[in-house]
Write a protein that holds these residues in place. Structure first.
Motif, mmCIF file in Angstrom:
data_model
loop_
_atom_site.group_PDB
_atom_site.id
_atom_site.type_symbol
_atom_site.label_atom_id
_atom_site.label_comp_id
_atom_site.label_asym_id
_atom_site.label_seq_id
_atom_site.Cartn_x
_atom_site.Cartn_y
_atom_site.Cartn_z
ATOM 1 N N LYS A 58 0.831 -1.202 0.000
ATOM 2 C CA LYS A 58 0.000 0.000 0.000
ATOM 3 C C LYS A 58 0.870 1.259 0.000
ATOM 4 N N ILE A 59 1.902 1.254 0.799
ATOM 5 C CA ILE A 59 2.800 2.416 0.893
ATOM 6 C C ILE A 59 3.478 2.696 -0.447
ATOM 7 N N LEU A 60 3.996 1.654 -1.085
ATOM 8 C CA LEU A 60 4.674 1.831 -2.365
ATOM 9 C C LEU A 60 3.706 2.305 -3.450
ATOM 10 N N LYS A 61 2.476 1.846 -3.388
ATOM 11 C CA LYS A 61 1.467 2.305 -4.334
ATOM 12 C C LYS A 61 1.188 3.797 -4.145
ATOM 13 N N LEU A 62 1.127 4.236 -2.896
ATOM 14 C CA LEU A 62 0.909 5.655 -2.601
ATOM 15 C C LEU A 62 2.087 6.502 -3.068
ATOM 16 N N ILE A 63 3.292 5.984 -2.892
ATOM 17 C CA ILE A 63 4.470 6.713 -3.365
ATOM 18 C C ILE A 63 4.414 6.889 -4.873
ATOM 19 N N ASP A 64 4.048 5.843 -5.590
ATOM 20 C CA ASP A 64 3.904 5.943 -7.050
ATOM 21 C C ASP A 64 2.890 7.019 -7.430
ATOM 22 N N GLN A 65 1.795 7.086 -6.696
ATOM 23 C CA GLN A 65 0.779 8.109 -6.978
ATOM 24 C C GLN A 65 1.347 9.515 -6.768
ATOM 25 N N HIS A 66 2.107 9.701 -5.711
ATOM 26 C CA HIS A 66 2.706 11.009 -5.439
ATOM 27 C C HIS A 66 3.706 11.405 -6.527
ATOM 28 N N LEU A 67 4.456 10.446 -7.016
ATOM 29 C CA LEU A 67 5.490 10.752 -8.009
ATOM 30 C C LEU A 67 4.922 11.003 -9.398
ATOM 31 N N ARG A 68 3.682 10.587 -9.629
ATOM 32 C CA ARG A 68 3.087 10.774 -10.958
ATOM 33 C C ARG A 68 2.478 12.167 -11.150
ATOM 34 N N ILE A 69 2.207 12.874 -10.058
ATOM 35 C CA ILE A 69 1.577 14.187 -10.228
ATOM 36 C C ILE A 69 2.629 15.232 -10.601
ATOM 37 N N GLY A 70 2.188 16.370 -11.114
ATOM 38 C CA GLY A 70 3.094 17.432 -11.553
ATOM 39 C C GLY A 70 2.784 17.836 -12.981
ATOM 40 N N ASN A 71 3.249 19.022 -13.338
ATOM 41 C CA ASN A 71 2.919 19.574 -14.658
ATOM 42 C C ASN A 71 3.903 19.178 -15.746
ATOM 43 N N TYR A 72 5.027 18.587 -15.371
ATOM 44 C CA TYR A 72 6.061 18.283 -16.367
ATOM 45 C C TYR A 72 6.517 16.837 -16.227
ATOM 46 N N ASP A 73 6.713 16.193 -17.361
ATOM 47 C CA ASP A 73 7.252 14.835 -17.352
ATOM 48 C C ASP A 73 8.757 14.928 -17.607
#
Length: 548
Positions: free
Chosen positions: A113-128
């Motif tokens: 669950k924690i690693l899934k949440l980290i992935d969600q946090h890292l995917r947000i933002g305006n630039y790839d």
């Protein structure tokens, strides 16, 4: 024989007038007048001989008192409140799809669950940033290297070099990182240094070391350092931390390297440090380090070279086939160098090195407390406990790349940077600031507000750095930009954006860049500082608990 007579008569005239002034005065009156005059003269002398000019101090005082007027303060607070709300709205919008954890969970979450949440946090933002459209920030991204440093950090994540008796192997790895870096920067047998958490700490520690060195060895109690206007803001941070006055010197309007005549004039008896950049952050130009070092030798003042941005690219540039002026320990007079292993050394964020030509300087970097009930306490850097995992990950990265790996990366990066530079110079309506030494290329315009170009490129997915005094933007080329097609795509987008802007060059800039542009025109820089604090506060935004 006439001069002594004139002096004697003048002395008689002055003393006679003073005596007449105090005729029939009480002793306490004589003492009071004398003390008042002496203290007034001392105050005037101190006021006139401060590092900041009287004009600048007067201007600051004027704005300070004007802002205390209720109507002015109310208006400023009103605008700051709006600005703060705008910043928080931006953060809130970016994180809108995420749940805020404002309290500890009742029961711990599973690893999955924690690693899934980290992935969600890292995917947000305006630039790839993985597409190579970001200036600097991420200097390399290799899956195999990430796997290596992740494992290296994991193995050493709970180690702490503050306890060398418990973790001598971590201390050995740090010593080897320093030794390898000293060799790259042409250090001799006495060169030394420490690892730090980043370029800012490396610079701050050098300033601390030289302040203490000058105080003990030369008796300097009102220290200043002579710094190019383009030197990293970390020098200003060090000045604020350690009460060192930064005497800023402007750059030449053509080369965008520090003006050496003005640099020499800025040196005085309280100067503890001379600074040069290799290269500087705004324009990527290389200051004349040999000339600065010569001044250091002439006046017996240490010379620091900030190579944080150049790091492992600049040390391999000549071997990669690019001509550069000397900037390292091979120059007599250079006493320290800062370089970031987490930039072009490709190590994880949180690692840098500060190197010295001699241990006598590094000794003044150390902090030692001898009378603490907890025992004698000594630490080499700002931090006491340090992350052994970062040391291990940095060491692993350098061992993985090796000499040839860094050389090949340097050639890729500099080839790409020069390709982009040549392409930009062919575009009518913009110009390149100075002669970029390594990977930074700064763009300006005499035709339109160049911040409009920044805004246009932002809408196309590019994230560049905005500059001020004068307005400009720059791209810091990293290994991410060397992938096929990225440099060409950048030039195509710049060319198309400039062509569109040239249709109506007088149109004013709008949006975020308008705010940035207006900030340059504000005379009271403390107001700009207050806006910046609003932005920094917004980074820690969380919704109120009752609204969550």
């Amino acid at each position: 024989m006439r001069t002594p007579v004139v002096a004697q008569n003048l002395g008689i005239f002055i003393t006679g007038n003073i005596n007449r002034l105090f005729v029939n005065r009480e002793p306490w009156q004589v003492a009071t007048v004398t003390a008042t005059v002496v203290l007034s003269v001392a105050w005037l002398w101190n006021f006139a001989n401060q590092e900041e000019s009287i004009w600048l101090r007067s201007k600051k005082k004027f704005f300070h008192y004007v802002k205390k007027l209720p109507s002015v303060r109310h208006k400023i607070d009103e605008e700051l409140s709006k600005t703060n709300q705008n910043f928080e709205n931006e953060i809130s919008k970016s994180c809108a799809k995420l749940y805020y954890n404002l309290e500890l969970p009742e029961n711990g979450l599973s690893s999955e669950k924690i690693l899934k949440l980290i992935d969600q946090h890292l995917r947000i933002g305006n630039y790839d940033w993985r597409d190579g459209r970001v200036s600097g920030a991420v200097y390399g991204f290799d899956e195999e290297l990430i796997d290596l440093v992740t494992k290296a950090y994991g193995k050493a994540s709970y180690t702490n070099p503050l306890h060398p008796d418990i973790f001598p192997g971590v201390c050995k790895m740090e010593a080897e990182v320093i030794s390898m870096a000293c060799k790259l920067f042409q250090g001799g047998p006495n060169t030394c240094g420490t690892m730090t958490s980043g370029g800012t700490e490396s610079i701050v520690l050098a300033c601390k070391a030289y302040r203490d060195y000058a105080r003990e060895q030369k008796g300097i109690t009102k220290p200043n350092m002579v710094v190019p206007r383009t030197a990293h803001a970390a020098f200003d941070k060090a000045a604020q931390y350690f009460n060192i006055h930064a005497r800023y010197v402007d750059v030449d309007s053509e080369s965008y390297e520090v003006n050496l005549k003005a640099f020499k004039k800025a040196i005085n008896g309280n100067t503890i440090l001379l600074v040069g950049s290799a290269p500087n952050f705004p324009y990527g130009t290389l200051d004349d380090i040999e000339a600065i070092a010569a001044l250091g030798l002439k006046y017996d003042i240490p010379v620091h070279v900030d190579a944080c941005l150049g790091s492992f690219v600049i040390v391999f540039a000549r071997e990669a086939g690019y001509k550069l002026r000397r900037f390292d320990f091979s120059i007599p007079g250079v006493t320290s160098i800062s370089a970031d292993t987490h930039k072009y050394g490709f190590a994880p964020k949180g690692s840098s090195v500060i190197l010295y030509s001699d241990k006598k300087f590094r000794n003044y970097q150390f902090t030692v407390t001898t009378d603490w009930p907890g025992g004698v306490y000594g630490s080499p850097t700002v931090n006491g406990s340090r992350a052994g995992g970062i040391i291990a990950a940095c060491w692993a990265t350098m061992m993985s790349y090796g000499h040839n790996g860094y050389l090949e990366a340097t050639k890729r990066i500099l080839d790409t940077a020069r390709y982009i530079e040549r392409g930009l110079r062919k575009i009518d309506g913009i110009f390149v600031f100075g002669q970029p030494a390594t990977s930074v290329i700064a763009i300006g315009s005499h035709v339109f507000d160049v911040l409009r170009l920044s805004d246009a490129l932002c809408k196309l997915g590019w994230n560049l750095n905005a500059l001020q005094f004068p307005s400009g933007i720059h791209i810091c080329v990293t290994d991410m930009h060397t992938a096929s097609g990225i440099a060409d795509k950048f030039l195509v987008d710049v060319r198309a954006s400039v062509a569109e802007l040239m249709k109506d060059p007088q149109q004013p800039v709008t949006g975020k860049m308008a705010i940035y542009g207006m900030a340059q025109a504000i005379s009271d820089r403390s107001v700009v500082g207050e806006v910046t604090r609003c932005y920094l506060n917004s980074m820690y935004y969380t919704p109120p608990l009752d609204e969550h």
